[in-house]
Design an enzyme around this catalytic site. Sequence first.
Site, short mmCIF file in Angstrom:
data_model
loop_
_atom_site.label_atom_id
_atom_site.label_comp_id
_atom_site.label_asym_id
_atom_site.label_seq_id
_atom_site.Cartn_x
_atom_site.Cartn_y
_atom_site.Cartn_z
N ARG A 1 54.96 3.54 15.88
CA ARG A 1 53.72 4.30 16.02
C ARG A 1 52.66 3.85 15.03
O ARG A 1 51.47 3.96 15.28
CB ARG A 1 53.99 5.79 15.83
CG ARG A 1 55.03 6.34 16.78
CD ARG A 1 54.52 6.42 18.18
NE ARG A 1 55.61 6.69 19.10
CZ ARG A 1 55.50 6.65 20.42
NH1 ARG A 1 54.36 6.35 20.99
NH2 ARG A 1 56.51 6.91 21.19
N ARG B 1 51.35 12.72 16.71
CA ARG B 1 50.62 11.96 15.69
C ARG B 1 49.19 11.74 16.18
O ARG B 1 48.86 10.68 16.70
CB ARG B 1 51.32 10.64 15.42
CG ARG B 1 52.59 10.80 14.62
CD ARG B 1 52.70 9.70 13.60
NE ARG B 1 53.63 10.04 12.57
CZ ARG B 1 54.22 9.15 11.79
NH1 ARG B 1 53.96 7.89 11.92
NH2 ARG B 1 55.04 9.55 10.84
N PRO B 2 48.36 12.76 16.03
CA PRO B 2 46.99 12.63 16.53
C PRO B 2 46.23 11.54 15.77
O PRO B 2 46.56 11.24 14.62
CB PRO B 2 46.38 14.01 16.27
CG PRO B 2 47.23 14.65 15.25
CD PRO B 2 48.59 14.03 15.34
N CYS C 1 55.81 11.20 18.36
CA CYS C 1 56.99 10.46 17.93
C CYS C 1 58.04 11.45 17.46
O CYS C 1 57.88 12.66 17.61
CB CYS C 1 56.65 9.47 16.86
SG CYS C 1 56.30 10.20 15.28
N ARG D 1 64.98 1.32 10.29
CA ARG D 1 63.52 1.14 10.35
C ARG D 1 62.91 1.18 8.96
O ARG D 1 61.85 0.61 8.73
CB ARG D 1 62.88 2.26 11.19
CG ARG D 1 62.92 2.04 12.67
CD ARG D 1 62.06 3.08 13.38
NE ARG D 1 60.83 3.29 12.64
CZ ARG D 1 60.30 4.47 12.35
NH1 ARG D 1 60.87 5.57 12.75
NH2 ARG D 1 59.19 4.57 11.66
N ILE E 1 53.09 18.89 6.43
CA ILE E 1 52.40 17.70 6.96
C ILE E 1 52.69 17.50 8.46
O ILE E 1 51.77 17.33 9.25
CB ILE E 1 52.82 16.41 6.21
CG1 ILE E 1 52.74 16.60 4.69
CG2 ILE E 1 52.00 15.20 6.68
CD1 ILE E 1 51.38 16.61 4.10
N ASP F 1 42.64 11.57 16.06
CA ASP F 1 41.24 11.97 16.20
C ASP F 1 40.40 11.58 14.98
O ASP F 1 39.25 11.15 15.11
CB ASP F 1 41.14 13.48 16.47
CG ASP F 1 41.92 14.30 15.44
OD1 ASP F 1 43.07 13.93 15.13
OD2 ASP F 1 41.37 15.29 14.93
N ASP G 1 58.07 12.47 3.24
CA ASP G 1 59.15 11.50 3.47
C ASP G 1 60.38 11.75 2.60
O ASP G 1 61.38 11.03 2.74
CB ASP G 1 58.64 10.07 3.21
CG ASP G 1 57.83 9.53 4.39
OD1 ASP G 1 57.81 10.17 5.44
OD2 ASP G 1 57.22 8.45 4.22
N LYS H 1 57.89 -0.03 2.48
CA LYS H 1 57.61 -0.12 3.93
C LYS H 1 56.19 0.34 4.24
O LYS H 1 55.47 -0.32 4.98
CB LYS H 1 58.61 0.77 4.67
CG LYS H 1 58.23 1.18 6.08
CD LYS H 1 59.28 2.11 6.64
CE LYS H 1 58.89 2.75 7.93
NZ LYS H 1 57.88 3.80 7.83
N ASN H 2 55.78 1.47 3.66
CA ASN H 2 54.47 2.02 4.01
C ASN H 2 53.31 1.25 3.39
O ASN H 2 52.16 1.57 3.63
CB ASN H 2 54.41 3.51 3.65
CG ASN H 2 55.34 4.32 4.54
OD1 ASN H 2 55.60 3.94 5.68
ND2 ASN H 2 55.87 5.42 4.02
C1 UD1 Z 1 52.19 10.08 6.79
C2 UD1 Z 1 52.23 10.56 5.36
C3 UD1 Z 1 52.45 9.36 4.47
C4 UD1 Z 1 53.75 8.69 4.92
C5 UD1 Z 1 53.69 8.33 6.40
C6 UD1 Z 1 55.01 7.77 6.91
C7 UD1 Z 1 50.96 12.32 4.32
C8 UD1 Z 1 49.64 12.95 4.11
N1 UD1 Z 1 50.98 11.21 5.06
O1 UD1 Z 1 51.14 9.15 6.94
O2 UD1 Z 1 52.53 9.73 3.12
O3 UD1 Z 1 53.94 7.55 4.17
O4 UD1 Z 1 53.41 9.50 7.15
O5 UD1 Z 1 55.97 8.75 7.09
O6 UD1 Z 1 51.95 12.80 3.83
N2 UD1 Z 1 46.28 13.95 11.39
C9 UD1 Z 1 45.39 14.44 12.32
N3 UD1 Z 1 44.50 13.58 12.89
C10 UD1 Z 1 44.45 12.26 12.57
C11 UD1 Z 1 45.39 11.77 11.61
C12 UD1 Z 1 46.28 12.65 11.06
O7 UD1 Z 1 45.39 15.62 12.64
O8 UD1 Z 1 43.62 11.52 13.11
C13 UD1 Z 1 47.28 14.88 10.77
C14 UD1 Z 1 48.71 14.52 11.16
O9 UD1 Z 1 49.10 15.13 12.37
C15 UD1 Z 1 49.50 15.05 10.01
C16 UD1 Z 1 48.56 14.82 8.83
O10 UD1 Z 1 47.24 14.69 9.38
O11 UD1 Z 1 49.71 16.43 10.14
C17 UD1 Z 1 48.90 13.59 7.99
O12 UD1 Z 1 48.80 12.47 8.76
P1 UD1 Z 1 48.61 10.99 8.19
O13 UD1 Z 1 48.51 10.98 6.71
O14 UD1 Z 1 47.53 10.35 8.96
O15 UD1 Z 1 49.96 10.38 8.65
P2 UD1 Z 1 50.44 8.97 8.37
O16 UD1 Z 1 49.34 8.01 8.16
O17 UD1 Z 1 51.47 8.70 9.40
#
Ligand code: UD1
Length: 416
Positions: free
Chosen positions: A92, A121-122, A116, A397, A327, A124, A305, A22-23
């Site tokens: 998201r 889910r920032p 979510c 999902r 995370i 930035d 996950d 999926k990812n």
């Molecule tokens: C995350 C998981 C990924 C998983 C996916 C689906 C990690 C590192 N990432 O990816 O393995 O497949 O969820 O469940 O395990 N963050 C910020 N600012 C940003 C982006 C991220 O602060 O702009 C923080 C997030 O809040 C979080 C961390 O960074 O605490 C990891 O986020 P990210 O890897 O971006 O999340 P996903 O891409 O959703």
Amino acid sequence: MAKFIIEGGKRLIGEALISGAKNSVLPILAATVINGNTSTIFNSPNLRDVDTMEDILRSIGCKVNRVDNMVYVDSKPLNKIRIPEELVREMRSSIIFLGAMLARCGEVEISYPGGCEIGPRPIDLHLKSLRKLGAHIDESHGFLYCKAENLKGCEIQLDYPSVGATENIMMVAVKAKGTTIIRNAAREPEIVDLQNYLNSSGARICGAGTSVIMVDGVDNFQSVEHTIIPDRIVAGTCMVASAITGGEIVLKNIEVEHIQSIIAKLREAGCMVYNNCTSLKIIGPRRPNAVESIQTLPYPGFPTDMQAQMMALLSIANGTSIISETIFQNRFKHVEELLRMGANIKTVEKVAVIKGVTELTGAKVSAKDLRGGASLILAGLVAKGTTEVNNIFHIDRGYDQLEKVLQSLGADIKRI
Ligand code: UD1
């Protein structure tokens, strides 16, 4: 509303074929807009999130067809730059359209993803990096208006190896003039899959899978065929199904290298695991051992996950285990449901202390998010009596008919 009814106590035995990731498929489907050509994607799982992704592609003018596990996208007719808000809200991770659309059209309007089920889910890091590559981004009334006339390669040092930010940067950088270097990039296997897809359609990216990724911008892209990697989280979930029922399962179509951190923790829990590169046999113990410490980390650390599924297993372990979720902030919603089934778990902020009990009992529980929902099914497989899991749309999902896979291994689970 559909629900799962599980009669616990069956030892799972047999062979399971693991679906595509999926990812991986979601960012790759978003990336299909970049080439302005056709993409044929094989080994796509049939999931609600994939349906949503296809709906987004259709809503902006792409032609999309799916036959079983093959998705065909023609992005030539793309004619809109606004991603419909209701579809973004449904998934998201649609924020990966930001980079893909900037690369293709130099322009995109998308609603802000917000929080979510598993916490805020920032984005930035995404926005800071895209601005560095030359994008102008206005944020107002919950919308992002992005425009880029001159995308230019640059050096980006990520403050955190965010998967989504790394993907968005890669997608923009393939079209930016010159070279982009991403440092502290995410190293997840899904990033490597995205690199392979983009390179097959003409991009020049190297380094994915390490923390430094280099992208040389190019102008021309071609049609592409690509096969999605196996889903390491579905594989891990099936492994826990074997572990928790004292079962004996063989998994086919997996990449063992991608699940080493899961194998290590399951061995600590007393499982026997035998493998070659693409298949694996896991034999569950009579009762799992407690695991002193599990900390979720970016790849190649233990995946966030898999945290909930592992917690279900440790709730019946012999002794006390500790899980730290580093995370996401709000990823213990399955705990209160496991408690209803008789587990003994205490959480303080991002740490859960799990005192193993000898037996879980079936109960009426509710999936609060995708992986947490899977953990309740796993708990139901071993619980005494009947477990009813509600709100299973969360589970759909991310799992392609999980109940069918489990039934084929001998589980007594029904979708009602
Ligand atoms: C995350 C998981 C990924 C998983 C996916 C689906 C990690 C590192 N990432 O990816 O393995 O497949 O969820 O469940 O395990 N963050 C910020 N600012 C940003 C982006 C991220 O602060 O702009 C923080 C997030 O809040 C979080 C961390 O960074 O605490 C990891 O986020 P990210 O890897 O971006 O999340 P996903 O891409 O959703």
